[in-house]
Scaffold this motif. Structure first.
Motif, PDB file in Angstrom:
ATOM      1  N   ILE A  83      66.975 -15.875  47.753  1.00 54.07           N
ATOM      2  CA  ILE A  83      67.032 -15.351  46.385  1.00 54.07           C
ATOM      3  C   ILE A  83      67.407 -13.871  46.434  1.00 54.07           C
ATOM      4  CG2 ILE A  83      65.689 -14.841  44.300  1.00 54.07           C
ATOM      5  CD1 ILE A  83      64.020 -17.303  44.867  1.00 54.07           C
ATOM      6  N   ALA A  84      68.246 -13.441  45.527  1.00 50.12           N
ATOM      7  CA  ALA A  84      68.726 -12.055  45.507  1.00 50.12           C
ATOM      8  C   ALA A  84      67.620 -11.082  45.111  1.00 50.12           C
ATOM      9  CB  ALA A  84      69.896 -11.930  44.538  1.00 50.12           C
ATOM     10  N   LYS A  85      67.642  -9.911  45.739  1.00 47.10           N
ATOM     11  CA  LYS A  85      66.779  -8.799  45.347  1.00 47.10           C
ATOM     12  C   LYS A  85      67.490  -7.996  44.251  1.00 47.10           C
ATOM     13  CE  LYS A  85      63.658  -9.690  48.531  1.00 47.10           C
ATOM     14  NZ  LYS A  85      62.290 -10.135  48.176  1.00 47.10           N
ATOM     15  N   ASP A  86      66.889  -6.888  43.890  1.00 47.37           N
ATOM     16  CA  ASP A  86      67.472  -6.005  42.874  1.00 47.37           C
ATOM     17  C   ASP A  86      67.619  -4.618  43.485  1.00 47.37           C
ATOM     18  OD1 ASP A  86      68.355  -4.839  40.557  1.00 47.37           O
ATOM     19  OD2 ASP A  86      66.410  -4.906  39.535  1.00 47.37           O
ATOM     20  N   PRO A  87      68.607  -4.427  44.387  1.00 43.41           N
ATOM     21  CA  PRO A  87      68.687  -3.175  45.169  1.00 43.41           C
ATOM     22  C   PRO A  87      68.910  -1.927  44.326  1.00 43.41           C
ATOM     23  CG  PRO A  87      70.711  -4.456  45.401  1.00 43.41           C
ATOM     24  CD  PRO A  87      69.724  -5.339  44.694  1.00 43.41           C
ATOM     25  N   ASP A  92      67.313  -5.491  33.514  1.00 41.05           N
ATOM     26  CA  ASP A  92      67.267  -6.925  33.152  1.00 41.05           C
ATOM     27  C   ASP A  92      67.862  -7.864  34.203  1.00 41.05           C
ATOM     28  OD1 ASP A  92      66.134  -6.240  30.666  1.00 41.05           O
ATOM     29  OD2 ASP A  92      68.115  -5.964  29.776  1.00 41.05           O
ATOM     30  N   TYR A  93      68.238  -7.348  35.382  1.00 44.79           N
ATOM     31  CA  TYR A  93      68.866  -8.211  36.392  1.00 44.79           C
ATOM     32  C   TYR A  93      67.900  -9.290  36.889  1.00 44.79           C
ATOM     33  CZ  TYR A  93      71.314  -9.528  40.715  1.00 44.79           C
ATOM     34  OH  TYR A  93      71.938 -10.234  41.726  1.00 44.79           O
ATOM     35  N   LYS A  94      66.674  -8.904  37.181  1.00 45.16           N
ATOM     36  CA  LYS A  94      65.695  -9.871  37.663  1.00 45.16           C
ATOM     37  C   LYS A  94      65.439 -10.957  36.622  1.00 45.16           C
ATOM     38  CE  LYS A  94      63.120  -6.812  40.781  1.00 45.16           C
ATOM     39  NZ  LYS A  94      61.808  -6.160  41.048  1.00 45.16           N
ATOM     40  N   GLU A  95      65.316 -10.544  35.375  1.00 43.26           N
ATOM     41  CA  GLU A  95      65.027 -11.498  34.305  1.00 43.26           C
ATOM     42  C   GLU A  95      66.185 -12.472  34.089  1.00 43.26           C
ATOM     43  OE1 GLU A  95      64.644  -8.264  34.150  1.00 43.26           O
ATOM     44  OE2 GLU A  95      62.466  -8.005  33.940  1.00 43.26           O
ATOM     45  N   LEU A 106      69.370 -23.822  40.492  1.00 48.91           N
ATOM     46  CA  LEU A 106      69.919 -23.191  41.696  1.00 48.91           C
ATOM     47  C   LEU A 106      69.211 -21.872  41.952  1.00 48.91           C
ATOM     48  CD1 LEU A 106      73.719 -23.645  40.886  1.00 48.91           C
ATOM     49  CD2 LEU A 106      72.346 -25.103  42.380  1.00 48.91           C
ATOM     50  N   ASN A 107      69.169 -21.455  43.208  1.00 54.63           N
ATOM     51  CA  ASN A 107      68.630 -20.142  43.541  1.00 54.63           C
ATOM     52  C   ASN A 107      69.710 -19.075  43.607  1.00 54.63           C
ATOM     53  OD1 ASN A 107      65.854 -20.646  43.683  1.00 54.63           O
ATOM     54  ND2 ASN A 107      66.033 -21.492  45.740  1.00 54.63           N
ATOM     55  N   GLU A 108      70.957 -19.502  43.754  1.00 55.98           N
ATOM     56  CA  GLU A 108      72.079 -18.554  43.798  1.00 55.98           C
ATOM     57  C   GLU A 108      73.367 -19.239  43.365  1.00 55.98           C
ATOM     58  OE1 GLU A 108      73.672 -15.888  43.885  1.00 55.98           O
ATOM     59  OE2 GLU A 108      72.017 -14.469  44.000  1.00 55.98           O
ATOM     60  N   ALA A 109      74.459 -18.470  43.360  1.00 54.95           N
ATOM     61  CA  ALA A 109      75.735 -18.957  42.835  1.00 54.95           C
ATOM     62  C   ALA A 109      76.549 -19.742  43.852  1.00 54.95           C
ATOM     63  CB  ALA A 109      76.566 -17.778  42.324  1.00 54.95           C
ATOM     64  N   VAL A 110      75.983 -20.029  45.019  1.00 59.24           N
ATOM     65  CA  VAL A 110      76.693 -20.836  46.004  1.00 59.24           C
ATOM     66  C   VAL A 110      75.699 -21.736  46.736  1.00 59.24           C
ATOM     67  CG1 VAL A 110      76.493 -19.155  47.896  1.00 59.24           C
ATOM     68  CG2 VAL A 110      78.397 -20.778  47.884  1.00 59.24           C
ATOM     69  N   ILE A 111      76.132 -22.943  47.018  1.00 59.85           N
ATOM     70  CA  ILE A 111      75.389 -23.863  47.874  1.00 59.85           C
ATOM     71  C   ILE A 111      76.192 -24.043  49.153  1.00 59.85           C
ATOM     72  CG2 ILE A 111      74.654 -26.260  48.178  1.00 59.85           C
ATOM     73  CD1 ILE A 111      73.920 -26.407  45.311  1.00 59.85           C
ATOM     74  N   THR A 112      75.533 -23.915  50.294  1.00 58.45           N
ATOM     75  CA  THR A 112      76.202 -24.104  51.584  1.00 58.45           C
ATOM     76  C   THR A 112      75.479 -25.180  52.378  1.00 58.45           C
ATOM     77  OG1 THR A 112      74.871 -22.341  52.595  1.00 58.45           O
ATOM     78  CG2 THR A 112      77.028 -21.727  51.699  1.00 58.45           C
ATOM     79  N   MET A 136      79.723 -12.780  43.094  1.00 53.24           N
ATOM     80  CA  MET A 136      79.384 -12.623  44.501  1.00 53.24           C
ATOM     81  C   MET A 136      78.500 -11.406  44.707  1.00 53.24           C
ATOM     82  SD  MET A 136      81.863 -12.323  47.859  1.00 53.24           S
ATOM     83  CE  MET A 136      82.743 -10.897  47.206  1.00 53.24           C
ATOM     84  N   GLY A 137      77.226 -11.679  45.010  1.00 58.67           N
ATOM     85  CA  GLY A 137      76.293 -10.623  45.362  1.00 58.67           C
ATOM     86  C   GLY A 137      75.931 -10.718  46.830  1.00 58.67           C
ATOM     87  N   SER A 138      74.873 -10.021  47.220  1.00 61.34           N
ATOM     88  CA  SER A 138      74.475  -9.957  48.626  1.00 61.34           C
ATOM     89  C   SER A 138      74.100 -11.321  49.188  1.00 61.34           C
ATOM     90  CB  SER A 138      73.294  -8.996  48.791  1.00 61.34           C
ATOM     91  OG  SER A 138      73.657  -7.700  48.367  1.00 61.34           O
TER      92      SER A 138
END
Length: 293
Positions: A83-87, A92-95, A106-112, A136-138
């Protein structure tokens, strides 16, 4: 007689009650954005989310894409809990990320993960535009790089389905760094003599189109997919020229040498089978000879 006439008019002018409206299940029908025809959603799903009237390719979720691409029951997911952090402590990014996780599952924008196509092992990544517009984030970059490393270690081809609005604004420079990070990982795949098939779907834009999505040994796309870096309006304002109507479509890019082929969704799995089969024998020969390249 006059009374009957008025009663008939009243019958046909009746507005359905809220209770009657609720009897029609939500999502039962889908309207095609291209030809405007209305079809049963269930039938559309059976048709791989392709309009039977005009062949418009509706967006697929990542799970739908995996189901129609890989052999049934063969998929094993990687790094599902990342899950992405908020560097940057972006407002409002976390929310918003939490809402996307709840909405999409989903936990993120890509499944691998890994699986098989016609019995041939592959490592696969599938982006999902429902989560932060597939940006595309970290975490997306990290999951991509880990999947590529799996492909290198297991000597398997890597297949990537891109669907993205570009780099993730809320992560700033950390997001932009993923362009170089994923490109470097793909170079390791190339040095190992392994195949990378990039498949661009609607939309593939921004930093994703400018990095890993365009670095395939074979670059494919679905019909009429929007593919490009900057938006049409920005480019027209910059160069002070009117762009062609089909600019940044998959067909335009293929005609100008950026894509190898535009493939209908129903033909894509067979195409992948053919490509993988062609590349299987050279890999087997290298393993028998004990060479890596």
């Amino acid at each position: 007689m006059i009374r009957d006439l008025f009663s008939k008019r009243k019958k046909y002018a009746t507005i359905p009650t809220e209770e009657a409206k609720q009897e029609v299940p939500e999502g039962l029908m889908t309207k095609c954005p291209q030809c405007k025809s209305i079809m049963y959603t269930k039938e559309l799903r059976k048709n791989q989310m392709v309009c039977d009237n005009c062949q418009f390719h509706h967006r697929l979720t990542s799970s739908q894409r995996i189901n129609i691409t890989l052999d049934e029951g063969s998929f094993v997911e990687f790094d599902a809990t990342m899950i992405a952090k908020d560097p940057l402590d972006f407002p409002d990014y976390k929310e918003k990320s939490a809402k996307d996780r709840e909405k999409t599952g989903l936990n993120e924008a890509v499944i691998t993960g890994k699986g098989t196509i016609a019995g041939m092992g592959v490592v696969i990544g599938v982006m999902d535009a429902r989560f932060r517009m597939g940006s595309m984030g970290s975490v997306v970059g990290e999951k991509m790089c880990r999947a590529i490393q799996h492909a290198v270690e297991e000597k398997k081809p890597f297949i990537m389905f891109a669907a993205s609005g570009g780099a993730r604004m809320q992560e700033g420079v950390f997001s932009l760094m993923q362009m170089a990070k994923t490109s470097t990982a793909l170079n390791r795949l190339h040095e190992a003599g392994l195949l990378f098939i990039s498949i661009m779907t609607h939309p593939t834009t921004g930093g994703v189109s400018a990095s890993f999505a365009s670095l395939g040994d074979i670059n494919l796309a679905e019909p009429k997919a929007l593919i490009g870096f900057a938006g049409r309006r920005i480019i027209e304002q910059t160069i002070r020229q009117k762009l062609p109507d089909d600019f940044q479509t998959a067909e335009f890019l293929m005609n100008h040498g950026q894509l190898d082929q535009v493939i209908h969704r129903k033909e894509l799995k067979q195409t992948l089978e053919n490509i993988l089969d062609i590349h299987q024998q050279p890999l087997i020969n290298r393993e028998e000879d004990g060479t890596d390249g």
